[in-house]
Design a protein around this motif. Sequence first.
Motif, PDB file in Angstrom:
ATOM      1  N   PHE A   1     -62.713 -58.035  47.327  1.00  0.00           N
ATOM      2  CA  PHE A   1     -62.948 -59.232  48.150  1.00  0.00           C
ATOM      3  C   PHE A   1     -63.060 -60.277  46.800  1.00  0.00           C
ATOM      4  O   PHE A   1     -63.412 -60.224  45.609  1.00  0.00           O
ATOM      5  N   PRO A   2     -62.821 -61.444  47.568  1.00  0.00           N
ATOM      6  CA  PRO A   2     -62.908 -62.752  46.662  1.00  0.00           C
ATOM      7  C   PRO A   2     -64.366 -63.066  45.906  1.00  0.00           C
ATOM      8  O   PRO A   2     -65.443 -62.893  46.860  1.00  0.00           O
ATOM      9  N   TYR A   3     -64.426 -63.689  44.872  1.00  0.00           N
ATOM     10  CA  TYR A   3     -65.838 -64.082  44.522  1.00  0.00           C
ATOM     11  C   TYR A   3     -66.342 -65.118  45.288  1.00  0.00           C
ATOM     12  O   TYR A   3     -65.567 -66.150  45.772  1.00  0.00           O
TER      13      TYR A   3
ATOM     14  N   LYS B   1     -69.010 -68.428  45.136  1.00  0.00           N
ATOM     15  CA  LYS B   1     -69.922 -68.835  44.157  1.00  0.00           C
ATOM     16  C   LYS B   1     -71.530 -69.038  44.633  1.00  0.00           C
ATOM     17  O   LYS B   1     -71.683 -69.284  45.867  1.00  0.00           O
ATOM     18  N   ARG B   2     -72.193 -68.745  43.713  1.00  0.00           N
ATOM     19  CA  ARG B   2     -73.722 -68.763  44.083  1.00  0.00           C
ATOM     20  C   ARG B   2     -74.543 -69.471  43.115  1.00  0.00           C
ATOM     21  O   ARG B   2     -74.380 -69.149  41.821  1.00  0.00           O
ATOM     22  N   SER B   3     -75.071 -70.477  43.574  1.00  0.00           N
ATOM     23  CA  SER B   3     -75.671 -71.450  42.757  1.00  0.00           C
ATOM     24  C   SER B   3     -76.790 -70.676  41.923  1.00  0.00           C
ATOM     25  O   SER B   3     -77.299 -69.782  42.347  1.00  0.00           O
ATOM     26  N   GLY B   4     -77.062 -71.000  40.647  1.00  0.00           N
ATOM     27  CA  GLY B   4     -78.091 -70.439  39.759  1.00  0.00           C
ATOM     28  C   GLY B   4     -77.462 -69.488  39.023  1.00  0.00           C
ATOM     29  O   GLY B   4     -78.235 -68.663  37.977  1.00  0.00           O
ATOM     30  N   THR B   5     -76.370 -69.025  39.103  1.00  0.00           N
ATOM     31  CA  THR B   5     -75.654 -67.693  38.380  1.00  0.00           C
ATOM     32  C   THR B   5     -74.884 -68.485  37.250  1.00  0.00           C
ATOM     33  O   THR B   5     -74.497 -69.702  37.063  1.00  0.00           O
ATOM     34  N   ALA B   6     -74.753 -67.539  36.094  1.00  0.00           N
ATOM     35  CA  ALA B   6     -73.931 -67.965  34.963  1.00  0.00           C
ATOM     36  C   ALA B   6     -72.555 -68.217  35.560  1.00  0.00           C
ATOM     37  O   ALA B   6     -71.956 -69.331  34.906  1.00  0.00           O
ATOM     38  N   ALA B   7     -71.940 -67.568  36.209  1.00  0.00           N
ATOM     39  CA  ALA B   7     -70.512 -68.026  36.902  1.00  0.00           C
ATOM     40  C   ALA B   7     -70.236 -69.350  37.306  1.00  0.00           C
ATOM     41  O   ALA B   7     -69.422 -69.828  37.258  1.00  0.00           O
ATOM     42  N   ALA B   8     -71.310 -69.594  38.322  1.00  0.00           N
ATOM     43  CA  ALA B   8     -71.525 -70.949  38.950  1.00  0.00           C
ATOM     44  C   ALA B   8     -71.593 -71.934  37.971  1.00  0.00           C
ATOM     45  O   ALA B   8     -70.862 -72.886  38.412  1.00  0.00           O
ATOM     46  N   ALA B   9     -72.225 -71.901  36.539  1.00  0.00           N
ATOM     47  CA  ALA B   9     -72.500 -72.768  35.585  1.00  0.00           C
ATOM     48  C   ALA B   9     -71.008 -73.065  35.035  1.00  0.00           C
ATOM     49  O   ALA B   9     -70.945 -74.112  34.175  1.00  0.00           O
ATOM     50  N   MET B  10     -70.223 -72.138  35.173  1.00  0.00           N
ATOM     51  CA  MET B  10     -68.753 -72.231  34.325  1.00  0.00           C
ATOM     52  C   MET B  10     -67.968 -73.442  34.811  1.00  0.00           C
ATOM     53  O   MET B  10     -67.419 -74.131  34.118  1.00  0.00           O
ATOM     54  N   GLY B  11     -68.050 -73.933  36.191  1.00  0.00           N
ATOM     55  CA  GLY B  11     -67.593 -75.117  36.641  1.00  0.00           C
ATOM     56  C   GLY B  11     -66.094 -74.935  36.901  1.00  0.00           C
ATOM     57  O   GLY B  11     -65.654 -75.904  37.388  1.00  0.00           O
ATOM     58  N   ARG B  12     -65.478 -73.776  36.502  1.00  0.00           N
ATOM     59  CA  ARG B  12     -63.885 -73.934  36.706  1.00  0.00           C
ATOM     60  C   ARG B  12     -63.846 -72.722  37.782  1.00  0.00           C
ATOM     61  O   ARG B  12     -64.243 -71.817  37.818  1.00  0.00           O
ATOM     62  N   GLU B  13     -63.160 -73.002  38.828  1.00  0.00           N
ATOM     63  CA  GLU B  13     -62.738 -72.150  39.931  1.00  0.00           C
ATOM     64  C   GLU B  13     -61.474 -71.768  40.086  1.00  0.00           C
ATOM     65  O   GLU B  13     -60.414 -72.565  39.608  1.00  0.00           O
ATOM     66  N   VAL B  14     -61.165 -70.611  40.335  1.00  0.00           N
ATOM     67  CA  VAL B  14     -59.527 -70.203  40.739  1.00  0.00           C
ATOM     68  C   VAL B  14     -59.243 -70.704  42.098  1.00  0.00           C
ATOM     69  O   VAL B  14     -59.865 -70.382  42.866  1.00  0.00           O
ATOM     70  N   ASN B  15     -58.230 -71.148  42.207  1.00  0.00           N
ATOM     71  CA  ASN B  15     -57.675 -71.718  43.278  1.00  0.00           C
ATOM     72  C   ASN B  15     -57.242 -70.645  44.449  1.00  0.00           C
ATOM     73  O   ASN B  15     -56.975 -69.569  44.008  1.00  0.00           O
ATOM     74  N   ALA B  16     -57.436 -71.037  45.728  1.00  0.00           N
ATOM     75  CA  ALA B  16     -57.034 -70.031  46.773  1.00  0.00           C
ATOM     76  C   ALA B  16     -55.888 -69.368  46.710  1.00  0.00           C
ATOM     77  O   ALA B  16     -55.914 -67.925  47.217  1.00  0.00           O
ATOM     78  N   LEU B  17     -54.748 -69.837  46.457  1.00  0.00           N
ATOM     79  CA  LEU B  17     -53.483 -69.159  46.355  1.00  0.00           C
ATOM     80  C   LEU B  17     -53.569 -68.010  45.125  1.00  0.00           C
ATOM     81  O   LEU B  17     -53.035 -67.027  45.175  1.00  0.00           O
ATOM     82  N   GLU B  18     -54.223 -68.386  43.862  1.00  0.00           N
ATOM     83  CA  GLU B  18     -54.336 -67.396  42.961  1.00  0.00           C
ATOM     84  C   GLU B  18     -55.319 -66.067  43.298  1.00  0.00           C
ATOM     85  O   GLU B  18     -54.890 -65.073  43.050  1.00  0.00           O
TER      86      GLU B  18
ATOM     87  N   ARG C   1     -54.162 -62.446  43.444  1.00  0.00           N
ATOM     88  CA  ARG C   1     -54.846 -61.282  42.678  1.00  0.00           C
ATOM     89  C   ARG C   1     -55.266 -60.240  43.542  1.00  0.00           C
ATOM     90  O   ARG C   1     -55.287 -58.994  43.153  1.00  0.00           O
ATOM     91  N   ILE C   2     -55.574 -60.639  44.785  1.00  0.00           N
ATOM     92  CA  ILE C   2     -56.364 -59.492  45.661  1.00  0.00           C
ATOM     93  C   ILE C   2     -54.992 -58.621  46.149  1.00  0.00           C
ATOM     94  O   ILE C   2     -55.384 -57.345  46.366  1.00  0.00           O
TER      95      ILE C   2
END
Length: 111
Positions: A7-9, A11-28, A32-33
């Motif tokens: 399943f796709p990631y 975003k959850r606020s307050g997590t380290a991943a959310a703080a990265m600021g960079r998101e993978v676009n929907a087509l990518e 990947r899935i």
Amino acid sequence: PLRAHIFPYSKRSGTAAAAMGREVNALEIKRRIAKLKNIADQCSQDYKKLFLNKKMDVLIEGRHKADPRFWEGHSANYIKVLVASKRDLANELISLKIRKIVNDCAVGHFC
């Protein structure tokens, strides 16, 4: 593995991943899935093939919905197995020899 949950990631606020600021676009994400799904499906097929021509005990759960000539159950290692029989096999533990793999199922014959 017999199955993979992909399943796709989210975003959850307050997590380290959310703080990265960079998101993978929907087509990518979709690409990947699909790639992971193909790999998981191939791994599942390869695993089931390890049991070709081997005897397995299968707990029969009921008729196969798509083809009522077959009964369906699972082996101790969670492989779905089909067997053709006119007898009522529901809730029986039977020994079968795996003859082929068709889609997501192994097809067995009585030993």
